[in-house]
Scaffold this active site. Structure first.
Site, PDB file in Angstrom:
ATOM      1  N   SER A 203      47.609  65.808  17.258  1.00  0.00           N
ATOM      2  CA  SER A 203      47.682  64.823  16.182  1.00  0.00           C
ATOM      3  C   SER A 203      48.989  64.953  15.412  1.00  0.00           C
ATOM      4  O   SER A 203      50.057  64.700  15.963  1.00  0.00           O
ATOM      5  CB  SER A 203      46.450  64.959  15.283  1.00  0.00           C
ATOM      6  OG  SER A 203      46.350  63.850  14.416  1.00  0.00           O
TER       7      SER A 203
ATOM      8  N   ASP B 209      46.906  63.544  21.723  1.00  0.00           N
ATOM      9  CA  ASP B 209      46.585  62.371  20.910  1.00  0.00           C
ATOM     10  C   ASP B 209      47.452  62.337  19.644  1.00  0.00           C
ATOM     11  O   ASP B 209      46.948  62.451  18.528  1.00  0.00           O
ATOM     12  CB  ASP B 209      45.093  62.331  20.562  1.00  0.00           C
ATOM     13  CG  ASP B 209      44.543  60.903  20.511  1.00  0.00           C
ATOM     14  OD1 ASP B 209      45.119  60.013  21.172  1.00  0.00           O
ATOM     15  OD2 ASP B 209      43.548  60.679  19.811  1.00  0.00           O
TER      16      ASP B 209
ATOM     17  N   HIS C 241      39.138  61.564  18.947  1.00  0.00           N
ATOM     18  CA  HIS C 241      40.445  62.155  18.652  1.00  0.00           C
ATOM     19  C   HIS C 241      40.432  63.647  18.987  1.00  0.00           C
ATOM     20  O   HIS C 241      41.332  64.152  19.666  1.00  0.00           O
ATOM     21  CB  HIS C 241      40.765  61.909  17.181  1.00  0.00           C
ATOM     22  CG  HIS C 241      42.159  62.232  16.764  1.00  0.00           C
ATOM     23  ND1 HIS C 241      43.278  61.791  17.439  1.00  0.00           N
ATOM     24  CD2 HIS C 241      42.622  62.938  15.692  1.00  0.00           C
ATOM     25  CE1 HIS C 241      44.369  62.207  16.808  1.00  0.00           C
ATOM     26  NE2 HIS C 241      43.991  62.908  15.749  1.00  0.00           N
TER      27      HIS C 241
END
Length: 195
Positions: free
Chosen positions: A28, A55, A130
Protein backbone atom coordinates in the site's frame (compact mmCIF):
# COMPACT_ATOMS: atom_id res chain seq x y z
CA UNK A 1 9.94 8.26 4.13
CA UNK A 2 11.20 7.31 0.66
CA UNK A 3 14.01 9.87 0.96
CA UNK A 4 15.20 8.45 4.29
CA UNK A 5 15.12 4.94 2.93
CA UNK A 6 17.14 6.09 -0.10
CA UNK A 7 19.80 7.49 2.27
CA UNK A 8 19.94 4.15 4.08
CA UNK A 9 20.39 2.28 0.76
CA UNK A 10 23.13 4.74 -0.17
CA UNK A 11 24.84 3.99 3.16
CA UNK A 12 24.59 0.25 2.47
CA UNK A 13 26.11 0.73 -0.96
CA UNK A 14 29.00 2.70 0.56
CA UNK A 15 29.78 -0.18 2.97
CA UNK A 16 29.75 -2.81 0.22
CA UNK A 17 26.11 -3.88 -0.23
CA UNK A 18 25.19 -3.02 -3.84
CA UNK A 19 21.75 -1.45 -4.24
CA UNK A 20 21.29 -3.64 -7.30
CA UNK A 21 21.29 -6.70 -5.00
CA UNK A 22 18.40 -5.41 -2.86
CA UNK A 23 14.74 -6.44 -3.14
CA UNK A 24 12.37 -3.94 -1.53
CA UNK A 25 8.81 -5.09 -0.81
CA UNK A 26 6.15 -2.55 0.12
CA UNK A 27 2.43 -2.84 0.81
CA UNK A 28 0.00 0.00 0.00
CA UNK A 29 1.68 3.24 1.15
CA UNK A 30 4.88 1.25 1.65
CA UNK A 31 4.88 0.43 -2.07
CA UNK A 32 4.63 4.14 -2.84
CA UNK A 33 7.48 4.89 -0.40
CA UNK A 34 9.62 2.24 -2.13
CA UNK A 35 8.90 3.96 -5.44
CA UNK A 36 9.94 7.35 -4.06
CA UNK A 37 13.15 5.80 -2.70
CA UNK A 38 13.86 4.31 -6.11
CA UNK A 39 13.31 7.67 -7.80
CA UNK A 40 15.63 9.42 -5.32
CA UNK A 41 18.33 6.79 -5.83
CA UNK A 42 17.98 6.94 -9.63
CA UNK A 43 18.64 10.70 -9.47
CA UNK A 44 21.97 9.87 -7.76
CA UNK A 45 22.91 7.22 -10.33
CA UNK A 46 22.06 4.28 -8.03
CA UNK A 47 19.54 1.58 -9.01
CA UNK A 48 17.65 -0.75 -6.69
CA UNK A 49 17.54 -4.33 -7.94
CA UNK A 50 13.84 -4.98 -7.45
CA UNK A 51 10.76 -3.35 -5.99
CA UNK A 52 7.65 -5.44 -5.35
CA UNK A 53 4.56 -3.29 -4.89
CA UNK A 54 1.77 -5.07 -3.05
CA UNK A 55 -1.46 -3.29 -4.07
CA UNK A 56 0.14 0.18 -4.18
CA UNK A 57 -2.06 2.89 -2.65
CA UNK A 58 -4.47 4.50 -5.09
CA UNK A 59 -6.37 7.20 -3.15
CA UNK A 60 -4.30 10.37 -3.26
CA UNK A 61 -1.98 8.99 -5.93
CA UNK A 62 -4.50 8.50 -8.73
CA UNK A 63 -4.13 11.99 -10.17
CA UNK A 64 -0.34 12.03 -10.33
CA UNK A 65 2.01 11.15 -13.15
CA UNK A 66 4.73 8.49 -12.87
CA UNK A 67 6.78 10.82 -10.65
CA UNK A 68 4.01 10.80 -8.05
CA UNK A 69 3.68 7.04 -7.44
CA UNK A 70 5.48 3.72 -7.85
CA UNK A 71 6.22 3.07 -11.51
CA UNK A 72 8.41 1.05 -13.84
CA UNK A 73 11.93 2.41 -13.84
CA UNK A 74 12.06 2.93 -10.07
CA UNK A 75 14.23 -0.21 -9.90
CA UNK A 76 15.85 -2.58 -12.37
CA UNK A 77 12.71 -4.74 -12.02
CA UNK A 78 9.34 -3.55 -10.67
CA UNK A 79 6.60 -6.14 -10.14
CA UNK A 80 3.18 -5.13 -8.86
CA UNK A 81 0.36 -7.20 -7.37
CA UNK A 82 -3.18 -5.80 -7.73
CA UNK A 83 -5.86 -7.19 -5.38
CA UNK A 84 -8.19 -4.22 -4.81
CA UNK A 85 -7.87 -2.27 -8.08
CA UNK A 86 -9.63 1.07 -8.25
CA UNK A 87 -10.62 1.12 -4.58
CA UNK A 88 -7.59 1.13 -2.24
CA UNK A 89 -5.11 -0.17 -4.83
CA UNK A 90 -3.94 1.08 -8.22
CA UNK A 91 -6.03 -0.27 -11.13
CA UNK A 92 -3.57 0.62 -13.93
CA UNK A 93 -0.50 -1.37 -14.83
CA UNK A 94 2.42 0.61 -13.40
CA UNK A 95 5.26 -1.92 -13.15
CA UNK A 96 7.39 -3.90 -15.54
CA UNK A 97 4.99 -6.76 -14.82
CA UNK A 98 1.60 -6.39 -13.15
CA UNK A 99 -0.22 -9.33 -11.62
CA UNK A 100 -4.00 -9.20 -11.28
CA UNK A 101 -5.59 -11.69 -8.88
CA UNK A 102 -8.86 -13.38 -9.90
CA UNK A 103 -8.46 -11.71 -12.72
CA UNK A 104 -8.56 -8.09 -11.66
CA UNK A 105 -11.66 -8.22 -9.42
CA UNK A 106 -11.91 -5.44 -6.85
CA UNK A 107 -13.38 -7.84 -4.27
CA UNK A 108 -11.33 -10.99 -3.86
CA UNK A 109 -12.93 -14.43 -3.42
CA UNK A 110 -13.58 -14.99 0.27
CA UNK A 111 -13.89 -11.27 1.06
CA UNK A 112 -17.66 -10.96 1.04
CA UNK A 113 -19.02 -10.79 4.62
CA UNK A 114 -20.81 -14.15 4.43
CA UNK A 115 -17.62 -15.81 3.15
CA UNK A 116 -15.51 -14.18 5.88
CA UNK A 117 -17.92 -15.57 8.49
CA UNK A 118 -17.96 -19.04 6.91
CA UNK A 119 -14.15 -19.15 6.61
CA UNK A 120 -13.56 -17.78 10.12
CA UNK A 121 -11.67 -14.81 8.64
CA UNK A 122 -13.69 -11.99 10.19
CA UNK A 123 -10.51 -10.29 11.46
CA UNK A 124 -9.85 -9.31 7.82
CA UNK A 125 -13.25 -7.66 7.28
CA UNK A 126 -11.69 -4.20 6.95
CA UNK A 127 -9.78 -3.99 3.69
CA UNK A 128 -9.93 -7.73 3.05
CA UNK A 129 -9.20 -7.47 -0.67
CA UNK A 130 -6.45 -4.90 -0.14
CA UNK A 131 -4.83 -6.96 2.62
CA UNK A 132 -5.01 -10.03 0.43
CA UNK A 133 -1.95 -8.66 -1.44
CA UNK A 134 0.50 -9.20 1.41
CA UNK A 135 -1.14 -12.49 2.35
CA UNK A 136 -0.70 -13.85 -1.19
CA UNK A 137 2.89 -12.66 -1.38
CA UNK A 138 3.74 -14.15 2.02
CA UNK A 139 2.38 -17.49 0.86
CA UNK A 140 4.46 -17.28 -2.32
CA UNK A 141 7.67 -17.14 -0.27
CA UNK A 142 7.25 -20.75 0.84
CA UNK A 143 5.58 -21.77 -2.43
CA UNK A 144 7.25 -19.79 -5.29
CA UNK A 145 5.38 -21.79 -7.96
CA UNK A 146 2.05 -21.55 -6.12
CA UNK A 147 0.55 -18.78 -8.24
CA UNK A 148 1.05 -19.54 -11.93
CA UNK A 149 0.04 -16.57 -14.05
CA UNK A 150 -1.05 -16.08 -17.66
CA UNK A 151 0.03 -13.17 -19.84
CA UNK A 152 -3.05 -11.61 -21.38
CA UNK A 153 -3.95 -8.24 -22.90
CA UNK A 154 -7.69 -8.57 -22.31
CA UNK A 155 -8.62 -7.09 -18.90
CA UNK A 156 -11.51 -9.49 -18.40
CA UNK A 157 -9.31 -12.50 -19.20
CA UNK A 158 -11.87 -13.88 -21.66
CA UNK A 159 -10.45 -15.33 -24.85
CA UNK A 160 -6.97 -15.84 -23.42
CA UNK A 161 -5.28 -19.20 -23.51
CA UNK A 162 -4.60 -20.26 -19.95
CA UNK A 163 -0.95 -21.21 -19.78
CA UNK A 164 1.88 -20.65 -17.36
CA UNK A 165 3.81 -17.57 -18.46
CA UNK A 166 5.35 -16.91 -15.04
CA UNK A 167 4.63 -16.84 -11.33
CA UNK A 168 3.29 -14.13 -9.06
CA UNK A 169 5.26 -13.37 -5.93
CA UNK A 170 8.72 -14.48 -4.97
CA UNK A 171 8.79 -16.63 -8.13
CA UNK A 172 8.53 -13.55 -10.40
CA UNK A 173 11.77 -12.52 -12.01
CA UNK A 174 13.34 -10.18 -14.51
CA UNK A 175 12.73 -9.78 -17.51
CA UNK A 176 8.99 -10.56 -17.11
CA UNK A 177 6.73 -7.87 -18.50
CA UNK A 178 3.09 -7.12 -19.26
CA UNK A 179 -0.20 -7.85 -17.51
CA UNK A 180 -0.53 -11.28 -15.96
CA UNK A 181 -3.59 -12.87 -14.42
CA UNK A 182 -3.97 -15.69 -11.90
CA UNK A 183 -6.65 -17.26 -9.73
CA UNK A 184 -6.66 -18.06 -6.02
CA UNK A 185 -8.68 -20.01 -3.50
CA UNK A 186 -11.07 -18.06 -1.29
CA UNK A 187 -9.30 -19.05 1.94
CA UNK A 188 -5.79 -20.11 2.98
CA UNK A 189 -3.92 -21.70 1.46
CA UNK A 190 -4.69 -19.31 -1.40
CA UNK A 191 -2.38 -20.98 -3.91
CA UNK A 192 -4.09 -23.34 -6.31
CA UNK A 193 -0.76 -24.88 -7.29
CA UNK A 194 0.36 -26.65 -4.11
CA UNK A 195 4.00 -27.72 -4.06
Amino acid sequence: MGGRFAKFVEFLQNVGVPASSLHVIGFSLGAEAAGFAGKALNSRGIRLGRITGLDPAYPGYSLTNNNGHLSRGDAIFVDVLHTNPGVLGFPQAIGDVDFYANPGKWIQPGCWVDQLLRNNELRFIYGCSHNRAWRLYAESVSNPAGFPATLCRNPVFDGCTVQIDGYMGSGANHPMSGKMYFKTNERPPFARNRV
